[in-house]
Enzyme design. Sequence first.
Site, short mmCIF file in Angstrom:
data_model
loop_
_atom_site.label_atom_id
_atom_site.label_comp_id
_atom_site.label_asym_id
_atom_site.label_seq_id
_atom_site.Cartn_x
_atom_site.Cartn_y
_atom_site.Cartn_z
N SER A 1 0.64 -1.23 -0.14
CA SER A 1 0.08 -0.24 -0.08
C SER A 1 0.84 1.32 -0.05
O SER A 1 1.74 1.28 0.32
CB SER A 1 -0.96 0.02 1.07
N ALA A 2 0.21 2.44 -0.63
CA ALA A 2 1.08 3.54 -0.64
C ALA A 2 0.97 4.25 1.07
O ALA A 2 0.26 3.80 1.85
CB ALA A 2 0.20 4.69 -1.26
#
Length: 210
Positions: A62-63
């Site tokens: 995930s970012a």
Amino acid sequence: MTDDRASERDRLVDRLRRRTDASERVLSAVRSVPRHAFVPDERAADAYADRPLPIGEGQTISAPHMVAVMCDLLELSPSDRVLEIGTGCGYHAAVTAELCETVSSVEYHERLARQARERLATLGYETVRVRVGDGREGWPEHAPYDACYLTCAAREVPDPLVEQVRPGGVLVAPVGDRVQRLVRLTVGSDGIRERTDHGGVRFVPLLGDH
């Protein structure tokens, strides 16, 4: 933790401070975790870009801003016990482990689970346990949890996950199919007591045997 690329983590946290409302405690947790140790070697140069990156098996890390947002929504205390659905490479679990007592994480893909377990152990995250399984079933042996979060999108949060969170606990998840929303659920004695919406998101789907 290693100090390799610490200045890049500092710059990342500065960006997250401007982009999110995450607490300084959460931002400190992000700063503590060497994201470059969790991405494939060929993606190491992009480790501190604020975006998702592929990690194999059709999955992504995930970012960082999303990890920070989700950790902030959980409002974790140092004594909390947390259930994670979707270990992936282990990065999100590592950040969460900086904020709580234990993380029990369930990963569908055996290879990712094995790699994450080895990586987390190497980096000293002894409070994170990882197993292979169907995330929809959670990890009941260690329930009840103070909080739970999903790193993959479900059409609706599976009932077993809600049941494994103690009354008063919190669950954060991307919910939806093509259109996903990040939701925060407060669990009551007879199920979900409160639901708040925190905007549109895009996650890989929750995988399982059902």
